[in-house]
Design a protein around this motif. Sequence first.
Motif, PDB file in Angstrom:
ATOM      1  N   GLY A  54      11.401  24.213 -21.175  1.00 35.61           N
ATOM      2  CA  GLY A  54      11.867  22.897 -21.593  1.00 35.61           C
ATOM      3  C   GLY A  54      11.992  21.944 -20.425  1.00 35.61           C
ATOM      4  N   ARG A  55      12.963  21.030 -20.523  1.00 37.35           N
ATOM      5  CA  ARG A  55      13.109  19.994 -19.508  1.00 37.35           C
ATOM      6  C   ARG A  55      14.536  19.896 -18.986  1.00 37.35           C
ATOM      7  NH1 ARG A  55      10.545  15.596 -23.398  1.00 37.35           N
ATOM      8  NH2 ARG A  55      11.553  17.027 -24.837  1.00 37.35           N
ATOM      9  N   SER A  56      15.330  20.915 -19.227  1.00 42.95           N
ATOM     10  CA  SER A  56      16.715  20.918 -18.764  1.00 42.95           C
ATOM     11  C   SER A  56      16.775  21.188 -17.259  1.00 42.95           C
ATOM     12  CB  SER A  56      17.517  21.992 -19.506  1.00 42.95           C
ATOM     13  OG  SER A  56      17.558  21.726 -20.893  1.00 42.95           O
ATOM     14  N   PRO A  57      17.867  20.806 -16.599  1.00 42.44           N
ATOM     15  CA  PRO A  57      18.027  21.115 -15.170  1.00 42.44           C
ATOM     16  C   PRO A  57      17.990  22.612 -14.912  1.00 42.44           C
ATOM     17  CG  PRO A  57      19.641  19.484 -15.882  1.00 42.44           C
ATOM     18  CD  PRO A  57      18.990  20.007 -17.129  1.00 42.44           C
ATOM     19  N   LEU A  58      17.480  23.005 -13.746  1.00 39.73           N
ATOM     20  CA  LEU A  58      17.464  24.403 -13.327  1.00 39.73           C
ATOM     21  C   LEU A  58      18.788  24.701 -12.640  1.00 39.73           C
ATOM     22  CD1 LEU A  58      15.738  27.023 -13.011  1.00 39.73           C
ATOM     23  CD2 LEU A  58      15.107  26.158 -10.748  1.00 39.73           C
ATOM     24  N   THR A  59      19.605  25.559 -13.251  1.00 42.26           N
ATOM     25  CA  THR A  59      20.977  25.747 -12.778  1.00 42.26           C
ATOM     26  C   THR A  59      21.158  26.922 -11.821  1.00 42.26           C
ATOM     27  OG1 THR A  59      21.551  27.101 -14.704  1.00 42.26           O
ATOM     28  CG2 THR A  59      21.899  24.726 -14.884  1.00 42.26           C
ATOM     29  N   ALA A  60      20.241  27.910 -11.841  1.00 46.30           N
ATOM     30  CA  ALA A  60      20.418  29.086 -10.977  1.00 46.30           C
ATOM     31  C   ALA A  60      19.104  29.840 -10.856  1.00 46.30           C
ATOM     32  CB  ALA A  60      21.509  30.008 -11.533  1.00 46.30           C
ATOM     33  N   VAL A  61      18.980  30.633  -9.781  1.00 48.19           N
ATOM     34  CA  VAL A  61      17.828  31.510  -9.549  1.00 48.19           C
ATOM     35  C   VAL A  61      18.355  32.909  -9.252  1.00 48.19           C
ATOM     36  CG1 VAL A  61      15.858  32.007  -8.049  1.00 48.19           C
ATOM     37  CG2 VAL A  61      16.348  29.648  -8.705  1.00 48.19           C
ATOM     38  N   TYR A  62      17.803  33.912  -9.932  1.00 48.32           N
ATOM     39  CA  TYR A  62      18.269  35.291  -9.804  1.00 48.32           C
ATOM     40  C   TYR A  62      17.147  36.214  -9.350  1.00 48.32           C
ATOM     41  CZ  TYR A  62      22.364  33.806 -12.492  1.00 48.32           C
ATOM     42  OH  TYR A  62      23.498  33.169 -12.906  1.00 48.32           O
ATOM     43  N   GLY A  63      17.533  37.315  -8.693  1.00 42.47           N
ATOM     44  CA  GLY A  63      16.598  38.381  -8.397  1.00 42.47           C
ATOM     45  C   GLY A  63      16.356  39.217  -9.638  1.00 42.47           C
ATOM     46  N   TYR A  64      15.383  40.102  -9.551  1.00 38.43           N
ATOM     47  CA  TYR A  64      15.011  40.940 -10.691  1.00 38.43           C
ATOM     48  C   TYR A  64      16.200  41.768 -11.176  1.00 38.43           C
ATOM     49  CZ  TYR A  64      12.407  44.256 -13.564  1.00 38.43           C
ATOM     50  OH  TYR A  64      11.942  45.015 -14.621  1.00 38.43           O
ATOM     51  N   ALA A  65      16.476  41.670 -12.479  1.00 31.80           N
ATOM     52  CA  ALA A  65      17.515  42.458 -13.153  1.00 31.80           C
ATOM     53  C   ALA A  65      18.931  42.137 -12.703  1.00 31.80           C
ATOM     54  CB  ALA A  65      17.252  43.961 -13.004  1.00 31.80           C
ATOM     55  N   GLU A  66      19.114  41.074 -11.926  1.00 32.58           N
ATOM     56  CA  GLU A  66      20.467  40.668 -11.567  1.00 32.58           C
ATOM     57  C   GLU A  66      21.198  40.117 -12.790  1.00 32.58           C
ATOM     58  OE1 GLU A  66      20.262  39.497  -6.832  1.00 32.58           O
ATOM     59  OE2 GLU A  66      20.289  37.895  -8.322  1.00 32.58           O
ATOM     60  N   ARG A  67      22.487  40.318 -12.818  1.00 30.51           N
ATOM     61  CA  ARG A  67      23.285  39.883 -13.961  1.00 30.51           C
ATOM     62  C   ARG A  67      23.332  38.357 -14.014  1.00 30.51           C
ATOM     63  NH1 ARG A  67      29.015  42.659 -15.654  1.00 30.51           N
ATOM     64  NH2 ARG A  67      29.168  41.748 -17.749  1.00 30.51           N
ATOM     65  N   VAL A  68      22.937  37.805 -15.135  1.00 30.13           N
ATOM     66  CA  VAL A  68      22.885  36.354 -15.322  1.00 30.13           C
ATOM     67  C   VAL A  68      24.233  35.864 -15.837  1.00 30.13           C
ATOM     68  CG1 VAL A  68      21.799  34.493 -16.637  1.00 30.13           C
ATOM     69  CG2 VAL A  68      20.402  36.355 -15.728  1.00 30.13           C
ATOM     70  N   THR A  69      24.822  34.912 -15.122  1.00 30.58           N
ATOM     71  CA  THR A  69      26.137  34.390 -15.514  1.00 30.58           C
ATOM     72  C   THR A  69      26.140  32.881 -15.719  1.00 30.58           C
ATOM     73  OG1 THR A  69      26.766  34.223 -13.172  1.00 30.58           O
ATOM     74  CG2 THR A  69      27.369  36.253 -14.332  1.00 30.58           C
ATOM     75  N   ALA A  70      25.155  32.171 -15.171  1.00 32.75           N
ATOM     76  CA  ALA A  70      25.134  30.705 -15.275  1.00 32.75           C
ATOM     77  C   ALA A  70      24.574  30.280 -16.625  1.00 32.75           C
ATOM     78  CB  ALA A  70      24.293  30.102 -14.148  1.00 32.75           C
ATOM     79  N   PRO A  71      25.137  29.231 -17.218  1.00 34.24           N
ATOM     80  CA  PRO A  71      24.560  28.686 -18.452  1.00 34.24           C
ATOM     81  C   PRO A  71      23.402  27.746 -18.143  1.00 34.24           C
ATOM     82  CG  PRO A  71      26.519  27.454 -17.866  1.00 34.24           C
ATOM     83  CD  PRO A  71      26.375  28.537 -16.821  1.00 34.24           C
ATOM     84  N   GLY A  72      22.682  27.346 -19.194  1.00 37.10           N
ATOM     85  CA  GLY A  72      21.577  26.410 -19.038  1.00 37.10           C
ATOM     86  C   GLY A  72      20.275  27.128 -18.745  1.00 37.10           C
ATOM     87  N   LEU A  73      19.305  26.411 -18.185  1.00 36.61           N
ATOM     88  CA  LEU A  73      18.033  27.000 -17.799  1.00 36.61           C
ATOM     89  C   LEU A  73      18.178  27.669 -16.444  1.00 36.61           C
ATOM     90  CD1 LEU A  73      14.944  27.416 -18.161  1.00 36.61           C
ATOM     91  CD2 LEU A  73      14.656  25.240 -16.945  1.00 36.61           C
ATOM     92  N   VAL A  74      17.848  28.966 -16.373  1.00 37.78           N
ATOM     93  CA  VAL A  74      17.892  29.697 -15.111  1.00 37.78           C
ATOM     94  C   VAL A  74      16.536  30.359 -14.894  1.00 37.78           C
ATOM     95  CG1 VAL A  74      20.363  30.128 -15.398  1.00 37.78           C
ATOM     96  CG2 VAL A  74      18.718  31.892 -16.079  1.00 37.78           C
ATOM     97  N   PHE A  75      16.286  30.781 -13.669  1.00 36.27           N
ATOM     98  CA  PHE A  75      15.040  31.471 -13.355  1.00 36.27           C
ATOM     99  C   PHE A  75      15.347  32.851 -12.791  1.00 36.27           C
ATOM    100  CE2 PHE A  75      11.413  32.700 -10.775  1.00 36.27           C
ATOM    101  CZ  PHE A  75      10.364  32.458 -11.658  1.00 36.27           C
ATOM    102  N   MET A  76      14.607  33.868 -13.268  1.00 31.79           N
ATOM    103  CA  MET A  76      14.714  35.223 -12.729  1.00 31.79           C
ATOM    104  C   MET A  76      13.366  35.629 -12.153  1.00 31.79           C
ATOM    105  SD  MET A  76      15.625  38.897 -14.530  1.00 31.79           S
ATOM    106  CE  MET A  76      17.395  38.591 -14.642  1.00 31.79           C
ATOM    107  N   ASP A  77      13.381  36.127 -10.927  1.00 35.00           N
ATOM    108  CA  ASP A  77      12.166  36.572 -10.254  1.00 35.00           C
ATOM    109  C   ASP A  77      11.678  37.877 -10.877  1.00 35.00           C
ATOM    110  OD1 ASP A  77      10.142  36.830  -8.307  1.00 35.00           O
ATOM    111  OD2 ASP A  77      11.448  38.046  -7.038  1.00 35.00           O
ATOM    112  N   THR A  78      10.499  37.833 -11.493  1.00 34.70           N
ATOM    113  CA  THR A  78       9.886  39.033 -12.066  1.00 34.70           C
ATOM    114  C   THR A  78       8.380  38.950 -11.890  1.00 34.70           C
ATOM    115  OG1 THR A  78       9.345  38.255 -14.310  1.00 34.70           O
ATOM    116  CG2 THR A  78      11.630  38.940 -13.923  1.00 34.70           C
TER     117      THR A  78
END
Length: 500
Positions: A368-392
């Motif tokens: 989508g077009r929402s702000p990017l709120t956080a970036v995570y490593g692979y399988a890290e626990r996601v806690t931030a709301p909104g659009l986030v990115f996980m490295d996979t």
Amino acid sequence: MDKLPWIILSAGDNVAVATAAIAPGSTVAGIQTREKIDPGHKVAIADIPLGSPVVKYGQAIGRTTAEVKAGDHVHSHNLHFENDRLAATANSAPETATADDVGRTFMGYRRADGRAATRNYIGIIASVNCSTTVCRAIADEANRTILPHYEGIDGFVPIVHDQGCGMSSTGDGMNVLHRTLAGYTRHVNFGGVLMIGLGCEVNQLTLYGQSGAGASKRHFNIQDAGGSRRAVERAMGMLREIAADVGKEKRIPMSVGEIIIGLQCGGSDGFSGITANPALGVAADLLAAAGGTAILSETSEIYGAEHLLRSRAVSDEVAKKLDDKIAWWEQYVALHGASLDNNPSPGNKRGGLTTILEKSLGAVAKGGRSPLTAVYGYAERVTAPGLVFMDTPGYDPVSATGQVAGGANMIAFTTGRGSCFGCRPAPSLKLSSNSALYASMEEDMDIDCGTIATGDATISGKGREIFDLIVDTASGKKTKSEIFGYGDNEFVPWHLGATL
């Protein structure tokens, strides 16, 4: 008025995309086609000199390897990967969420720690490859003898894999495996978990402690049980106790802001970035506006479009984390003598996608077009709301496994070629990018997004349809993949490090 069999995605594009087969000599944007153009493929709408950028979505997708005339088919024979980026244009606003969107609820399970579940499974998790056969036997026996007594339990799920021994006890490989398995042991859609080891493996059960200890969290080793058959018998006694506890759970209303959805695409085609992906992006925007979380992943498949995500980062720190992930991948593939442009598969290319830049621009649309709120490593626990990115990685089972380990309680998966997928314990929705695929594989596809290309639906309207189905699925409606039985064989942790 007849619908045009082509579409131009941005005012600055020098190619159009065929939405239906176009015969030679047809008129496209005022020019005559010089050859047949298959659905999903590109046709030049202006002369493009040798070595010049080909522009789609308003972004460079590569450079020409030959002079291209207006009306020519543009694909692998005259377009190649070039590490270009055009400036990120001003981001348009996310889909507007109404008060009703933000206030929506779904019927989920409230866990003791306050988290919201969309399913109520019991997991049988292998710590090592050596215990996989026993874990499958335990799950089969439990589904046959225990499950019929508990309507409130969705099933007993074997989570098995090919790792856990023959590897270093330290380093990236073990860290990733441990983080992934730990994420599944605490996954909210597992009301209970039984973890089974062999006993002598590198990945010892003691590494997992007694997280969430109680009637619903147990583990033991096959060697301590006295062998395989005795391990199954021992497990049945434990699972009856776990089921008695988990089977009492009831669905109650809770905010859609508690949904965490993993965004996936596989078997993409030339329509994926035009129909299914941007429609899923609308649904992701609505979920983010309601306080929920959408996880965009597949780093190797956003390569070339990462600057668009970076421009939406909420802070310099988040932007830098994304930059660091891209830099790691560039070094990683170079170390193995590969190129990130090798990513588009033969099926992708048959569907009209030529370079990783083109594929990535379409793939990013899922977020989508929402702000990017956080970036995570692979399988890290996601806690931030909104659009986030996980490295996979881009490989779908590995990517989705990381998202679920991070906490995704649902998956939404777009496809243009017909990927079949499930990801228990998280229900997986399948969205087809074209109507021909939906018609041929309707038993696997939950929504037909191809109606956007034919002009019978809008991106916004289809996105809201997806959002509605996300809410219904979170409330217990079974997906097509659940009905067929997908999900037991799609647990694939990222394999890093040496096999010893």
